[in-house]
Enzyme design. Structure first.
Site, PDB file in Angstrom:
ATOM      1  N   HIS A  82       0.794  -1.179  -0.066  1.00  0.00           N
ATOM      2  CA  HIS A  82       0.070  -0.007   0.066  1.00  0.00           C
ATOM      3  C   HIS A  82       0.612   1.302  -0.052  1.00  0.00           C
ATOM      4  O   HIS A  82       0.691   2.198  -0.781  1.00  0.00           O
ATOM      5  CB  HIS A  82      -0.982  -0.141   1.249  1.00  0.00           C
TER       6      HIS A  82
ATOM      7  N   HIS B 273       4.169   6.937   5.460  1.00  0.00           N
ATOM      8  CA  HIS B 273       3.006   7.668   5.992  1.00  0.00           C
ATOM      9  C   HIS B 273       2.169   6.731   7.037  1.00  0.00           C
ATOM     10  O   HIS B 273       1.426   7.420   7.609  1.00  0.00           O
ATOM     11  CB  HIS B 273       2.027   8.047   4.983  1.00  0.00           C
TER      12      HIS B 273
ATOM     13  N   GLU C 157       1.423   5.397  12.653  1.00  0.00           N
ATOM     14  CA  GLU C 157       0.222   4.874  13.266  1.00  0.00           C
ATOM     15  C   GLU C 157       0.225   3.258  13.204  1.00  0.00           C
ATOM     16  O   GLU C 157      -0.516   2.944  14.182  1.00  0.00           O
ATOM     17  CB  GLU C 157      -0.864   5.419  11.723  1.00  0.00           C
ATOM     18  N   ASP C 158       0.775   2.549  12.495  1.00  0.00           N
ATOM     19  CA  ASP C 158       0.783   1.222  12.754  1.00  0.00           C
ATOM     20  C   ASP C 158       2.070   0.468  13.306  1.00  0.00           C
ATOM     21  O   ASP C 158       2.126  -0.565  13.620  1.00  0.00           O
ATOM     22  CB  ASP C 158       0.538   0.611  10.971  1.00  0.00           C
TER      23      ASP C 158
ATOM     24  N   ASP D 280      -2.974   8.467  -0.967  1.00  0.00           N
ATOM     25  CA  ASP D 280      -3.325   7.367   0.012  1.00  0.00           C
ATOM     26  C   ASP D 280      -4.920   6.925  -0.223  1.00  0.00           C
ATOM     27  O   ASP D 280      -5.052   5.754  -0.265  1.00  0.00           O
ATOM     28  CB  ASP D 280      -3.207   7.994   1.304  1.00  0.00           C
TER      29      ASP D 280
ATOM     30  N   ASP E 199     -22.047  18.681 -23.257  1.00  0.00           N
ATOM     31  CA  ASP E 199     -20.536  18.337 -23.155  1.00  0.00           C
ATOM     32  C   ASP E 199     -20.194  16.981 -22.981  1.00  0.00           C
ATOM     33  O   ASP E 199     -19.286  16.707 -22.504  1.00  0.00           O
ATOM     34  CB  ASP E 199     -19.779  19.184 -22.292  1.00  0.00           C
TER      35      ASP E 199
END
Length: 499
Positions: free
Chosen positions: A49, A73, A77-78, A141, A279
């Protein structure tokens, strides 16, 4: 698989920064050590990911710190006991700030899940204030998460899809990241209302099949006409996306949350959608310079009839996110409308990637240029800053941001053609305070398209608005009732207190 994606990232970045490999490779090994054997719901290694996120970013030619932050990133957090201080120590302060911008605050800091969600949403939105790159990382993300949304439970699919349309699509639009915006819209649509999505998708496929040859014939004809005038061009055709067709059918009036209740039987399709939406079919004509844009439009107008009222010069009067193009809808070879969009190659790059094109223009200095540009010239940024100052409560801030900034917008303009960005339902009072900060201590009347209108008149896109002072002093007390935006109401109250 992961090594292949990583080497693809390295190869891409080397095309524009041959000194970035070492730090990006270090970020990769660091992320691998943190995520280890963690698996996603799909069953693939979690490291895939962040690598996919970094690849999306690398394809925008982002700087090395942004690529590294894309890879890293999720480590705070993980990961176990990984802090921003660790990131700064291992890499640099810039990368740590960017990682912080996309790291969710933990649940144990809040009374409940809703409070956490509101705080994190505010943090994401107001990440613009510190560094716009954090929003671009978050959009990459979200894009990869939406591409793999099928592995989550249905309630999570709906929650993510709704948040995507309410928060991330508007942000992508404001920053000019239209390629990301368009993909997010269709991905979210599929989960919020699969029946309606499929219904419109099938109609769109019919248009694609029936119009391919006609549009190719038009491309060949126009290209020949331009070549005869010594204008070299690249021309392609496009059929409007599923979500864009849906929006046109309902004149942008349905909010994302209401989309789930829509039934395909509520949708009116004329026998030929090409007649219903001017359009739905378009030709994109790319030329080398500004003069050729206008010359190309003149050539096209000399061979095709123009649909009345469907000409727009977004070069002289760019959209609020900087988009530039000439739009002219003509009657095609079959007698039905076809929109032409004429722009330079540079304008085309901006149309796809918006503010992210600054990386190509300014290299390692791009982040400063982007931040300066967004603060000076982007109305939505100023509106968000105002709301951030007004609302202490995260819940109230998120609600008002959705209602006033991240909602369907209208684009009326001043007499001299300056486009003003306002939320759907805005009035001449909102327009006055957006353009002139109000009119001091004098009263006001409003001319819309040359006619006087009441101050509670709802403006629409393409309206020409003129604010006329009346020099009467009794107006302030009731003026707030005619305003929709929080910022206008606040400024009115401030003037009342000073009066």
């Amino acid at each position: 698989m992961q090594d292949f994606i990583f080497e693809t990232i390295i190869a891409k970045v080397k095309q524009y920064d041959n000194k970035a490999e070492d730090i990006i490779r270090k970020a990769y090994h660091y992320a691998c050590s943190v995520h280890g054997n963690q698996l996603r719901k799909s069953g693939e290694l979690y490291i895939i990911h962040p690598l996919e996120v970094a690849l999306i970013l690398a394809n925008m030619n982002v700087d090395r710190d942004t690529v590294c932050a894309g890879i890293l990133h999720d480590v705070v957090e993980d990961g176990d006991h990984i802090t921003l201080e660790n990131i700064e120590s291992e890499f640099n302060k810039e990368i740590a700030i960017l990682v912080d911008g996309v790291t969710k605050m933990k649940l144990d800091l809040f009374s409940d899940k809703e409070a956490q969600n509101n705080a994190n949403t505010r943090k994401i939105i107001m990440g613009l204030k510190k560094d716009v790159r954090s929003i671009i990382i978050k959009l990459a993300d979200r894009l990869h998460n939406m591409r793999t949304l099928q592995y989550l439970p249905k309630n999570k699919q709906i929650q993510n899809a709704l948040e995507t349309l309410e928060i991330f699509v508007p942000l992508a639009n404001y920053l000019g990241l239209h390629q990301i915006k368009n993909e997010l819209e269709d991905l979210a649509f599929q989960y919020l209302n699969p029946d309606v999505y499929q219904f419109i998708y099938e109609k769109r496929q019919r248009i694609v099949m029936e119009n391919r040859q006609l549009l190719e014939d038009m491309i060949h004809f126009i290209k020949t006409c331009l070549s005869n005038e010594c204008i070299d061009s690249t021309i392609s055709y496009r059929i409007k996306s599923v979500y864009a067709i849906y929006q046109r059918l309902f004149n942008y009036s349905i909010k994302p949350a209401e989309l789930m209740d829509l039934n395909f039987r509520d949708i009116y399709f004329s026998e030929r959608l090409e007649e219903q939406i001017h359009d739905v079919r378009s030709l994109k004509i790319l030329v080398s310079n500004l003069n050729e844009c206008y010359a190309s439009r003149d050539v096209i107008k000399s061979y095709f009839s123009i649909v009345a009222g469907k000409e727009k010069d977004c070069i002289q009067n760019p959209k609020t996110n900087g988009y530039q193009s000439l739009h002219t809808t003509i009657y095609g070879l079959d007698g039905l409308p076809v929109q032409t969009k004429i722009r330079t190659f540079q304008m085309e790059e901006f149309a796809l990637y918006g503010l992210a094109t600054y990386w190509k223009s300014f290299g390692q200095q791009a982040s400063f240029q982007m931040q300066d540009k967004i603060k000076k010239d982007y109305p939505f940024y100023k509106s968000l800053i105002e709301l951030d100052h007004i609302f202490v409560s995260d819940k109230e801030f998120v609600h008002q941001a959705k209602e006033e900034v991240l909602s369907n917008m209208i684009y009326p303009h001043t007499k001299d053609g300056k486009v003003i960005e306002l939320p759907f339902g805005a009035t001449p009072v909102d327009f006055a305070f957006q353009t002139f900060n109000g009119l001091g201590e004098v009263g006001m009347m409003a001319l819309v398209n040359g006619k006087y209108v009441p101050l509670n008149y709802q403006l629409s896109s393409k309206d020409t608005v003129e604010i006329v002072p009346t020099f009467e002093h009794y107006w302030m007390g009731s003026l707030a009732s005619y305003a929709l935006t929080t910022c206008a109401k606040k400024k009115i109250r401030s003037k009342e207190m000073k009066a």
